[in-house]
Motif scaffolding. Structure first.
Motif, PDB file in Angstrom:
ATOM      1  N   PRO A  49      10.370   6.962  -5.789  1.00  0.00           N
ATOM      2  CA  PRO A  49       9.687   6.655  -4.518  1.00  0.00           C
ATOM      3  C   PRO A  49       8.407   5.845  -4.704  1.00  0.00           C
ATOM      4  CG  PRO A  49      10.456   8.924  -4.537  1.00  0.00           C
ATOM      5  CD  PRO A  49      10.678   8.407  -5.914  1.00  0.00           C
ATOM      6  N   TRP A  50       7.621   6.166  -5.744  1.00  0.00           N
ATOM      7  CA  TRP A  50       6.367   5.440  -5.935  1.00  0.00           C
ATOM      8  C   TRP A  50       6.613   3.981  -6.290  1.00  0.00           C
ATOM      9  CZ3 TRP A  50       5.188   3.152 -10.592  1.00  0.00           C
ATOM     10  CH2 TRP A  50       5.920   3.565 -11.706  1.00  0.00           C
ATOM     11  N   VAL A  51       7.747   3.704  -6.951  1.00  0.00           N
ATOM     12  CA  VAL A  51       8.082   2.319  -7.280  1.00  0.00           C
ATOM     13  C   VAL A  51       8.461   1.558  -6.015  1.00  0.00           C
ATOM     14  CG1 VAL A  51       9.634   0.821  -8.583  1.00  0.00           C
ATOM     15  CG2 VAL A  51       8.807   2.948  -9.604  1.00  0.00           C
ATOM     16  N   ARG A  52       9.255   2.199  -5.149  1.00  0.00           N
ATOM     17  CA  ARG A  52       9.622   1.564  -3.881  1.00  0.00           C
ATOM     18  C   ARG A  52       8.400   1.309  -3.019  1.00  0.00           C
ATOM     19  NH1 ARG A  52      14.087   5.477  -1.656  1.00  0.00           N
ATOM     20  NH2 ARG A  52      13.371   6.821  -3.370  1.00  0.00           N
ATOM     21  N   PHE A  53       7.400   2.173  -3.139  1.00  0.00           N
ATOM     22  CA  PHE A  53       6.155   1.977  -2.398  1.00  0.00           C
ATOM     23  C   PHE A  53       5.350   0.815  -2.991  1.00  0.00           C
ATOM     24  CE2 PHE A  53       1.574   2.797  -2.573  1.00  0.00           C
ATOM     25  CZ  PHE A  53       1.249   2.733  -1.224  1.00  0.00           C
ATOM     26  N   LEU A  54       5.343   0.715  -4.326  1.00  0.00           N
ATOM     27  CA  LEU A  54       4.496  -0.256  -5.004  1.00  0.00           C
ATOM     28  C   LEU A  54       5.071  -1.664  -4.975  1.00  0.00           C
ATOM     29  CD1 LEU A  54       1.896  -0.493  -6.678  1.00  0.00           C
ATOM     30  CD2 LEU A  54       3.276  -0.076  -8.729  1.00  0.00           C
ATOM     31  N   PRO A  59       6.639  -3.765  -2.719  1.00  0.00           N
ATOM     32  CA  PRO A  59       6.214  -4.756  -1.718  1.00  0.00           C
ATOM     33  C   PRO A  59       4.734  -5.106  -1.793  1.00  0.00           C
ATOM     34  CG  PRO A  59       6.643  -2.623  -0.690  1.00  0.00           C
ATOM     35  CD  PRO A  59       7.140  -2.541  -2.089  1.00  0.00           C
ATOM     36  N   VAL A  60       3.909  -4.135  -2.218  1.00  0.00           N
ATOM     37  CA  VAL A  60       2.473  -4.412  -2.352  1.00  0.00           C
ATOM     38  C   VAL A  60       2.238  -5.429  -3.461  1.00  0.00           C
ATOM     39  CG1 VAL A  60       0.211  -3.415  -2.808  1.00  0.00           C
ATOM     40  CG2 VAL A  60       1.913  -2.115  -1.501  1.00  0.00           C
ATOM     41  N   MET A  61       2.911  -5.248  -4.601  1.00  0.00           N
ATOM     42  CA  MET A  61       2.782  -6.204  -5.696  1.00  0.00           C
ATOM     43  C   MET A  61       3.312  -7.565  -5.285  1.00  0.00           C
ATOM     44  SD  MET A  61       1.222  -4.648  -8.024  1.00  0.00           S
ATOM     45  CE  MET A  61       1.332  -6.112  -9.033  1.00  0.00           C
ATOM     46  N   VAL A  86      -6.894 -11.590   1.202  1.00  0.00           N
ATOM     47  CA  VAL A  86      -6.652 -10.183   0.896  1.00  0.00           C
ATOM     48  C   VAL A  86      -5.996  -9.473   2.081  1.00  0.00           C
ATOM     49  CG1 VAL A  86      -7.767  -8.020   0.172  1.00  0.00           C
ATOM     50  CG2 VAL A  86      -8.647 -10.209  -0.640  1.00  0.00           C
ATOM     51  N   LEU A  87      -6.082 -10.061   3.254  1.00  0.00           N
ATOM     52  CA  LEU A  87      -5.620  -9.387   4.467  1.00  0.00           C
ATOM     53  C   LEU A  87      -4.125  -9.078   4.422  1.00  0.00           C
ATOM     54  CD1 LEU A  87      -7.622 -11.390   7.169  1.00  0.00           C
ATOM     55  CD2 LEU A  87      -8.185  -9.182   6.116  1.00  0.00           C
ATOM     56  N   ALA A  88      -3.316 -10.025   3.980  1.00  0.00           N
ATOM     57  CA  ALA A  88      -1.866  -9.812   3.962  1.00  0.00           C
ATOM     58  C   ALA A  88      -1.474  -8.678   3.008  1.00  0.00           C
ATOM     59  CB  ALA A  88      -1.143 -11.111   3.600  1.00  0.00           C
ATOM     60  N   PRO A  89      -1.948  -8.656   1.750  1.00  0.00           N
ATOM     61  CA  PRO A  89      -1.605  -7.523   0.885  1.00  0.00           C
ATOM     62  C   PRO A  89      -2.076  -6.180   1.443  1.00  0.00           C
ATOM     63  CG  PRO A  89      -2.458  -9.339  -0.428  1.00  0.00           C
ATOM     64  CD  PRO A  89      -2.676  -9.711   0.996  1.00  0.00           C
ATOM     65  N   VAL A  90      -3.259  -6.157   2.073  1.00  0.00           N
ATOM     66  CA  VAL A  90      -3.744  -4.909   2.670  1.00  0.00           C
ATOM     67  C   VAL A  90      -2.821  -4.472   3.803  1.00  0.00           C
ATOM     68  CG1 VAL A  90      -5.609  -3.886   4.022  1.00  0.00           C
ATOM     69  CG2 VAL A  90      -6.151  -5.264   2.003  1.00  0.00           C
ATOM     70  N   ALA A  91      -2.363  -5.435   4.605  1.00  0.00           N
ATOM     71  CA  ALA A  91      -1.448  -5.106   5.697  1.00  0.00           C
ATOM     72  C   ALA A  91      -0.137  -4.533   5.157  1.00  0.00           C
ATOM     73  CB  ALA A  91      -1.175  -6.353   6.537  1.00  0.00           C
ATOM     74  N   ILE A  92       0.389  -5.128   4.087  1.00  0.00           N
ATOM     75  CA  ILE A  92       1.623  -4.614   3.476  1.00  0.00           C
ATOM     76  C   ILE A  92       1.390  -3.224   2.907  1.00  0.00           C
ATOM     77  CG2 ILE A  92       3.286  -4.975   1.610  1.00  0.00           C
ATOM     78  CD1 ILE A  92       3.691  -6.843   3.936  1.00  0.00           C
TER      79      ILE A  92
END
Length: 359
Positions: free
Chosen positions: A55-60, A62-64, A91-97
């Motif tokens: 689960p943590w990989v699936r979370f990480l 899209p952020v990466m 930075v806004l787009a990565p924060v939104a994701i």
């Protein structure tokens, strides 16, 4: 689903590339190491996604992925050194994701579509960036400006292809439960490494040794009091004529074209003028860009050396300020219509008869 070791192999090769770039210890290449490092983290995350699927990989993941496009832009946009390059909006787009990933259990937002649009947007911006005139790349060697433009465009196309791959994977999960996703990921990773290696090699060859830096860590330039909206007007001004006189003096008397690391920034600093003023004056007065003019002086000197000395062609190339044989041959043919070897065999001609004359 079978494990996909290919992403980890790509990550290992990218790590080797990262080490090589890092060891060069050149200021303009430092942002490139950030780009390569982000690519490595993204590739490793993709590899983990298709092996352990935690689960943590699936979370990480899209952020990466959201970090790569803005980092690519910030890294390669530095080659143009605009007056103000603000980083915080990117930075806004990565924060939104990141926020959308945290809220995934409550609201399944179209993250894949947002990521694809992010890759498309930044990719198109870099392609447009790469198609700007060579005078826009103030921090690369004038003889290598064309290659730097191509490399930036290639990185932009890479981002666009990555966006397409993300859409294909999302579509495959929607229609075929991800049965083709492994093949799509493998193909994407096969495309990733050679493209990045090519672009980094070209950029590394195009940027000179470190420029003098100011306190902000930027190369020192002489900034104009105002930045014109248009690059050039229809006809030269009196100021342009004065600037061209200074350029010709620097070229003819000081022979600064012999500097293989000459960039638009370095030329402008030698003249004590804003780089944009120098570029506009050359464009309006001669109808040519700065790399063309400088290379024409180099070719005229090469013609003289080929006709009056016994230096080998390679020696003549370095003596005139060219770094690579391909650039030398291309520019020599553009100015004279023949190759250096053919020119020497034909007995040469007065250098003043070339189109490289600034008269």
């Amino acid at each position: 689903m079978p494990a996909i070791p290919l992403p980890f192999v790509v990550a290992l090769l990218l790590t080797i590339l990262l080490i090589r770039v890092f060891l060069q210890d050149r200021t303009l290449l430092k942002p490139v190491t950030l780009f390569i490092g982000t690519c490595i983290l993204l590739v490793v995350t993709v590899g983990l996604r298709w092996t352990i699927d935690a689960p943590w990989v699936r979370f990480l993941q899209p952020v990466m992925a959201a970090l790569l496009p803005p980092i690519a832009w910030l890294c390669f946009a530095r080659l143009r050194q605009p007056p103000a390059l603000r980083s915080w909006p990117h930075v806004l787009a990565p924060v939104a994701i990141l926020i959308l990933s945290c809220l995934w259990q409550r609201w399944q937002a179209p993250i894949d579509l947002i990521l694809a649009l992010l890759f498309f947007g930044y990719g198109a911006a870099l392609v447009r960036h790469g198609h700007a005139g060579p005078d826009q790349f103030e921090s690369v060697r004038l003889s290598d400006a064309q290659g730097a433009r191509r490399a930036v465009s290639v990185i932009g196309l890479l981002l666009i292809c990555s966006g397409i791959i993300d859409l294909l994977i999302a579509a495959d999960f929607g229609s075929h439960q991800g049965s083709h996703a492994a093949v799509i990921v493998a193909v994407g990773n096969l495309l990733l490494l050679p493209v990045i290696a090519y672009a980094i090699a070209v950029i590394g060859r195009s940027v000179p040794d470190d420029e003098p830096l100011d306190r902000s860590g930027r190369a020192r330039t002489v900034e104009p009091e105002h930045q014109p909206n248009e690059a050039a007007s229809a006809s030269p001004t009196e100021e342009d004529v004065g600037i061209m006189a200074m350029v010709e003096t620097a070229m003819r008397q000081k022979t600064i074209y012999r500097d293989p690391d000459l960039t638009l920034n370095r030329l402008a600093r030698r003249l004590g003028l804003p780089s944009r003023s120098v570029s506009n004056a050359i464009n309006r007065t001669l109808g040519r860009n700065v790399p063309q003019l400088v290379n024409e002086y180099r070719v005229r000197e090469a013609m003289r050396l080929l006709g009056e000395t016994d230096l080998p062609v390679t020696g003549v190339m370095f003596e005139c300020g060219f770094q690579t044989k391909s650039n030398f041959n291309r520019e020599f043919a553009r100015v004279t219509g023949t190759t250096p070897s053919e020119y020497r065999r034909a007995g040469g001609a007065p250098a003043g008869e070339t189109s490289g004359s600034t008269a």
